[in-house]
Design a protein around this motif. Structure first.
Motif, PDB file in Angstrom:
ATOM      1  N   ALA A 197       0.832  -1.210   0.000  1.00 35.14           N
ATOM      2  CA  ALA A 197       0.000   0.000   0.000  1.00 35.14           C
ATOM      3  C   ALA A 197       0.864   1.257   0.000  1.00 35.14           C
ATOM      4  CB  ALA A 197      -0.926  -0.024   1.215  1.00 35.14           C
ATOM      5  N   ALA A 198       1.948   1.246   0.788  1.00 31.19           N
ATOM      6  CA  ALA A 198       2.822   2.418   0.845  1.00 31.19           C
ATOM      7  C   ALA A 198       3.485   2.678  -0.499  1.00 31.19           C
ATOM      8  CB  ALA A 198       3.882   2.206   1.932  1.00 31.19           C
ATOM      9  N   GLN A 199       3.815   1.601  -1.220  1.00 33.96           N
ATOM     10  CA  GLN A 199       4.438   1.758  -2.534  1.00 33.96           C
ATOM     11  C   GLN A 199       3.456   2.306  -3.558  1.00 33.96           C
ATOM     12  OE1 GLN A 199       5.658  -2.347  -2.885  1.00 33.96           O
ATOM     13  NE2 GLN A 199       7.791  -1.858  -2.395  1.00 33.96           N
ATOM     14  N   ARG A 200       2.170   2.020  -3.364  1.00 35.58           N
ATOM     15  CA  ARG A 200       1.142   2.502  -4.295  1.00 35.58           C
ATOM     16  C   ARG A 200       0.542   3.829  -3.851  1.00 35.58           C
ATOM     17  NH1 ARG A 200      -1.085  -2.316  -2.891  1.00 35.58           N
ATOM     18  NH2 ARG A 200      -3.023  -1.211  -2.381  1.00 35.58           N
ATOM     19  N   GLY A 201       1.136   4.450  -2.830  1.00 42.30           N
ATOM     20  CA  GLY A 201       0.600   5.710  -2.334  1.00 42.30           C
ATOM     21  C   GLY A 201      -0.738   5.539  -1.637  1.00 42.30           C
ATOM     22  N   GLY A 202      -1.018   4.345  -1.156  1.00 41.90           N
ATOM     23  CA  GLY A 202      -2.271   4.084  -0.462  1.00 41.90           C
ATOM     24  C   GLY A 202      -3.444   3.796  -1.374  1.00 41.90           C
ATOM     25  N   ASP A 203      -3.222   3.844  -2.689  1.00 39.04           N
ATOM     26  CA  ASP A 203      -4.316   3.611  -3.637  1.00 39.04           C
ATOM     27  C   ASP A 203      -4.802   2.160  -3.554  1.00 39.04           C
ATOM     28  OD1 ASP A 203      -4.068   6.192  -4.472  1.00 39.04           O
ATOM     29  OD2 ASP A 203      -2.812   5.716  -6.203  1.00 39.04           O
ATOM     30  N   ALA A 204      -6.099   1.976  -3.739  1.00 35.84           N
ATOM     31  CA  ALA A 204      -6.675   0.630  -3.760  1.00 35.84           C
ATOM     32  C   ALA A 204      -6.328  -0.060  -5.073  1.00 35.84           C
ATOM     33  CB  ALA A 204      -8.192   0.707  -3.590  1.00 35.84           C
ATOM     34  N   ALA A 205      -6.234  -1.367  -5.034  1.00 36.36           N
ATOM     35  CA  ALA A 205      -5.968  -2.149  -6.240  1.00 36.36           C
ATOM     36  C   ALA A 205      -6.668  -3.488  -6.117  1.00 36.36           C
ATOM     37  CB  ALA A 205      -4.464  -2.343  -6.437  1.00 36.36           C
ATOM     38  N   GLN A 206      -6.845  -4.151  -7.250  1.00 34.29           N
ATOM     39  CA  GLN A 206      -7.572  -5.420  -7.266  1.00 34.29           C
ATOM     40  C   GLN A 206      -6.694  -6.519  -7.853  1.00 34.29           C
ATOM     41  OE1 GLN A 206     -11.200  -6.007  -9.838  1.00 34.29           O
ATOM     42  NE2 GLN A 206     -12.204  -6.133  -7.825  1.00 34.29           N
ATOM     43  N   ILE A 207      -6.734  -7.685  -7.225  1.00 27.31           N
ATOM     44  CA  ILE A 207      -6.000  -8.848  -7.701  1.00 27.31           C
ATOM     45  C   ILE A 207      -6.884  -9.635  -8.661  1.00 27.31           C
ATOM     46  CG2 ILE A 207      -4.964 -11.053  -7.025  1.00 27.31           C
ATOM     47  CD1 ILE A 207      -4.104  -9.678  -4.432  1.00 27.31           C
ATOM     48  N   THR A 208      -6.387  -9.885  -9.851  1.00 29.05           N
ATOM     49  CA  THR A 208      -7.175 -10.519 -10.910  1.00 29.05           C
ATOM     50  C   THR A 208      -6.660 -11.916 -11.221  1.00 29.05           C
ATOM     51  OG1 THR A 208      -5.754  -9.675 -12.678  1.00 29.05           O
ATOM     52  CG2 THR A 208      -7.541  -8.233 -11.910  1.00 29.05           C
ATOM     53  N   ARG A 209      -7.376 -12.617 -12.071  1.00 33.80           N
ATOM     54  CA  ARG A 209      -6.936 -13.938 -12.528  1.00 33.80           C
ATOM     55  C   ARG A 209      -5.592 -13.851 -13.223  1.00 33.80           C
ATOM     56  NH1 ARG A 209     -10.709 -18.077 -13.038  1.00 33.80           N
ATOM     57  NH2 ARG A 209      -9.550 -18.895 -14.818  1.00 33.80           N
ATOM     58  N   GLN A 210      -5.361 -12.776 -13.975  1.00 32.28           N
ATOM     59  CA  GLN A 210      -4.102 -12.625 -14.690  1.00 32.28           C
ATOM     60  C   GLN A 210      -2.933 -12.463 -13.717  1.00 32.28           C
ATOM     61  OE1 GLN A 210      -3.634 -12.970 -18.079  1.00 32.28           O
ATOM     62  NE2 GLN A 210      -1.499 -13.055 -17.390  1.00 32.28           N
ATOM     63  N   ASP A 211      -3.176 -11.740 -12.624  1.00 36.37           N
ATOM     64  CA  ASP A 211      -2.124 -11.587 -11.611  1.00 36.37           C
ATOM     65  C   ASP A 211      -1.714 -12.955 -11.052  1.00 36.37           C
ATOM     66  OD1 ASP A 211      -2.132  -8.780 -11.777  1.00 36.37           O
ATOM     67  OD2 ASP A 211      -3.778  -8.630 -10.346  1.00 36.37           O
ATOM     68  N   ILE A 212      -2.700 -13.789 -10.759  1.00 40.88           N
ATOM     69  CA  ILE A 212      -2.426 -15.116 -10.218  1.00 40.88           C
ATOM     70  C   ILE A 212      -1.680 -15.960 -11.244  1.00 40.88           C
ATOM     71  CG2 ILE A 212      -3.479 -17.233  -9.328  1.00 40.88           C
ATOM     72  CD1 ILE A 212      -5.781 -15.467  -8.312  1.00 40.88           C
ATOM     73  N   ALA A 213      -2.103 -15.859 -12.493  1.00 40.98           N
ATOM     74  CA  ALA A 213      -1.436 -16.605 -13.560  1.00 40.98           C
ATOM     75  C   ALA A 213       0.009 -16.149 -13.719  1.00 40.98           C
ATOM     76  CB  ALA A 213      -2.193 -16.431 -14.870  1.00 40.98           C
ATOM     77  N   ASP A 214       0.237 -14.829 -13.614  1.00 41.75           N
ATOM     78  CA  ASP A 214       1.600 -14.301 -13.757  1.00 41.75           C
ATOM     79  C   ASP A 214       2.509 -14.812 -12.642  1.00 41.75           C
ATOM     80  OD1 ASP A 214       0.812 -12.910 -15.979  1.00 41.75           O
ATOM     81  OD2 ASP A 214       0.576 -10.988 -14.949  1.00 41.75           O
ATOM     82  N   ILE A 215       1.997 -14.847 -11.432  1.00 43.93           N
ATOM     83  CA  ILE A 215       2.797 -15.274 -10.288  1.00 43.93           C
ATOM     84  C   ILE A 215       3.148 -16.754 -10.389  1.00 43.93           C
ATOM     85  CG2 ILE A 215       2.629 -15.775  -7.808  1.00 43.93           C
ATOM     86  CD1 ILE A 215       3.473 -12.970  -8.382  1.00 43.93           C
ATOM     87  N   SER A 216       2.225 -17.545 -10.916  1.00 45.59           N
ATOM     88  CA  SER A 216       2.455 -18.991 -10.980  1.00 45.59           C
ATOM     89  C   SER A 216       3.046 -19.436 -12.309  1.00 45.59           C
ATOM     90  CB  SER A 216       1.140 -19.738 -10.741  1.00 45.59           C
ATOM     91  OG  SER A 216       0.183 -19.385 -11.726  1.00 45.59           O
ATOM     92  N   ALA A 217       3.505 -18.498 -13.099  1.00 47.35           N
ATOM     93  CA  ALA A 217       4.042 -18.834 -14.421  1.00 47.35           C
ATOM     94  C   ALA A 217       5.217 -19.782 -14.315  1.00 47.35           C
ATOM     95  CB  ALA A 217       4.476 -17.567 -15.155  1.00 47.35           C
ATOM     96  N   VAL A 218       5.270 -20.752 -15.227  1.00 52.54           N
ATOM     97  CA  VAL A 218       6.332 -21.765 -15.204  1.00 52.54           C
ATOM     98  C   VAL A 218       7.704 -21.133 -15.367  1.00 52.54           C
ATOM     99  CG1 VAL A 218       7.264 -23.782 -16.379  1.00 52.54           C
ATOM    100  CG2 VAL A 218       4.797 -23.568 -16.026  1.00 52.54           C
ATOM    101  N   GLY A 219       7.800 -20.155 -16.245  1.00 50.29           N
ATOM    102  CA  GLY A 219       9.091 -19.533 -16.493  1.00 50.29           C
ATOM    103  C   GLY A 219       9.647 -18.875 -15.246  1.00 50.29           C
ATOM    104  N   SER A 220       8.760 -18.200 -14.487  1.00 51.31           N
ATOM    105  CA  SER A 220       9.192 -17.553 -13.261  1.00 51.31           C
ATOM    106  C   SER A 220       9.669 -18.575 -12.247  1.00 51.31           C
ATOM    107  CB  SER A 220       8.032 -16.722 -12.682  1.00 51.31           C
ATOM    108  OG  SER A 220       8.401 -16.157 -11.459  1.00 51.31           O
ATOM    109  N   GLU A 221       8.934 -19.685 -12.132  1.00 53.16           N
ATOM    110  CA  GLU A 221       9.311 -20.732 -11.185  1.00 53.16           C
ATOM    111  C   GLU A 221      10.666 -21.342 -11.569  1.00 53.16           C
ATOM    112  OE1 GLU A 221       7.862 -21.657  -8.397  1.00 53.16           O
ATOM    113  OE2 GLU A 221       6.322 -20.130  -8.645  1.00 53.16           O
ATOM    114  N   ALA A 222      10.877 -21.539 -12.876  1.00 53.73           N
ATOM    115  CA  ALA A 222      12.139 -22.119 -13.324  1.00 53.73           C
ATOM    116  C   ALA A 222      13.305 -21.183 -13.015  1.00 53.73           C
ATOM    117  CB  ALA A 222      12.072 -22.401 -14.825  1.00 53.73           C
ATOM    118  N   ALA A 223      13.101 -19.882 -13.250  1.00 55.99           N
ATOM    119  CA  ALA A 223      14.158 -18.912 -12.949  1.00 55.99           C
ATOM    120  C   ALA A 223      14.458 -18.896 -11.459  1.00 55.99           C
ATOM    121  CB  ALA A 223      13.729 -17.527 -13.422  1.00 55.99           C
TER     122      ALA A 223
END
Length: 348
Positions: A197-223
């Protein structure tokens, strides 16, 4: 006394002072650890103060049968409350006998005793001693269901002014499978990905399906694995080089820190679970082929006090990232070097 699972969080976060012995046990080792940490914070001012808290393991108790009794009988140097924490892999008849002796007043105790253990059957001597004692409390820790995990995630999201898109709820539950500590680690990865929140200046944000997909991406896990495997396997040069490549490719150093913490927790779950195929599954580790072999080789390097030290290194790095002005890249890089050197020494 035996606690009902639904009452454990409240009883351990707000201890009433009538108990001197706490047994926290169950198949969800992440929840066991989390509740033991919560209880420790409620019982002493600084749970990391070595003068206030004595930590013992299975190996300590087996090597010196009097170690636990001596730790309980030791007087506080400052007059403040003392705590003894013991981490066991399962049932222990000697510790069970000591619990009964303390409860009956036959063995002196100047400290509160907190015992962490894996799953215990109803016939377990340790569990029976804690449940039957007048001054002891037994708290079972069973795996969260999907609703509990989503509730935990949404609570952590709200603290950072984040909300969960309704379409993402169904996708998130299986993403959190594992024990409480592993689930919390995945939730924190999502929060870091979206920004605090501090990094976003306190602005609200929403976690989406794409965010979850990005975090669990195979390439990221391999790296990530290319950094974690040599770092915890004792290959100093490979770990340092892989970390440099990861940073160049845009890998978040705080994400690497979380990855190291998660792997350390997985080692603990694997060892406490018996070190077999079932323990691999419970730890959320690879179960087949070269990845599983690599995990087991590294896990053998991190046991007992060395594993506790690794967790402390990671905790200190996290605290430094949050509190100091030093760049996270350098702090996490130093952590990688410390861990890889410790693993290299363990291989000798």
């Amino acid at each position: 006394m035996k606690l009902k699972p639904r009452d454990a969080d409240r009883a351990l976060s707000q201890p009433d002072g009538s108990y001197r012995i706490y047994l926290i046990y169950g198949p969800d080792l992440g929840m066991v650890r989390e509740r033991a940490d919560t209880l420790s914070k409620a019982l002493v001012k600084d749970p990391d103060d070595p003068f206030a808290v004595t930590r013992l393991t299975d190996d300590d108790v087996k090597a010196d049968p009097a170690a636990l009794a001596d730790a309980l009988a030791a007087l506080s140097m400052t007059g403040d409350p003392r705590l003894v924490r013991v981490r066991l892999s399962g049932d222990s008849a000697p510790v069970a006998r000591l619990l009964t002796e303390v409860d009956d007043g036959l063995t002196p105790s100047e400290a509160t005793l907190v015992i962490e253990s894996g799953d215990l059957r109803k016939t377990s001597k340790l569990r029976k001693a804690a449940e039957d004692g007048k001054r002891s409390l037994a708290a079972p820790c069973y795996a969260d269901n999907a609703r509990d995990l989503i509730g935990l995630a949404e609570e952590m999201f709200r603290a950072e002014n984040l909300s969960l898109d309704p379409d993402a709820r169904a996708m998130l539950a299986p993403f959190l499978e594992g024990d409480r500590a592993l689930a919390r680690s995945e939730i924190e990865k999502l929060i870091l990905y979206k920004g605090l929140a501090a990094q976003r200046g306190g602005d609200a944000a929403q976690i989406t399906r794409q965010d979850i997909a990005d975090i669990s991406a195979v390439g990221s896990e391999a790296a990530m694995d290319q950094i974690l495997d040599p770092a915890l396997g004792g290959d100093v040069r490979a770990a340092d080089a892989a970390y440099a490549r990861g940073l160049s490719a845009g890998l978040n150093p705080v994400g690497v820190l979380r990855g190291l913490q998660r792997r350390i927790d997985q080692f603990d779950t694997f060892h406490t679970g018996g070190g077999d195929a079932g323990a691999l599954a419970r730890a959320g580790a690879p179960r087949f082929g070269p990845p599983a072999d690599q995990f087991k080789r590294s896990a053998r390097l991190w046991t007992g006090r060395r594993l506790d030290q690794a967790r402390k290194y990671a905790f200190d790095a996290e605290r430094a990232v949050k509190r100091s002005g030093a760049p996270a890249e350098a702090l996490v890089g130093d952590l990688i070097l410390r861990l890889s050197r410790a693993a290299a020494n363990a291989r000798r």
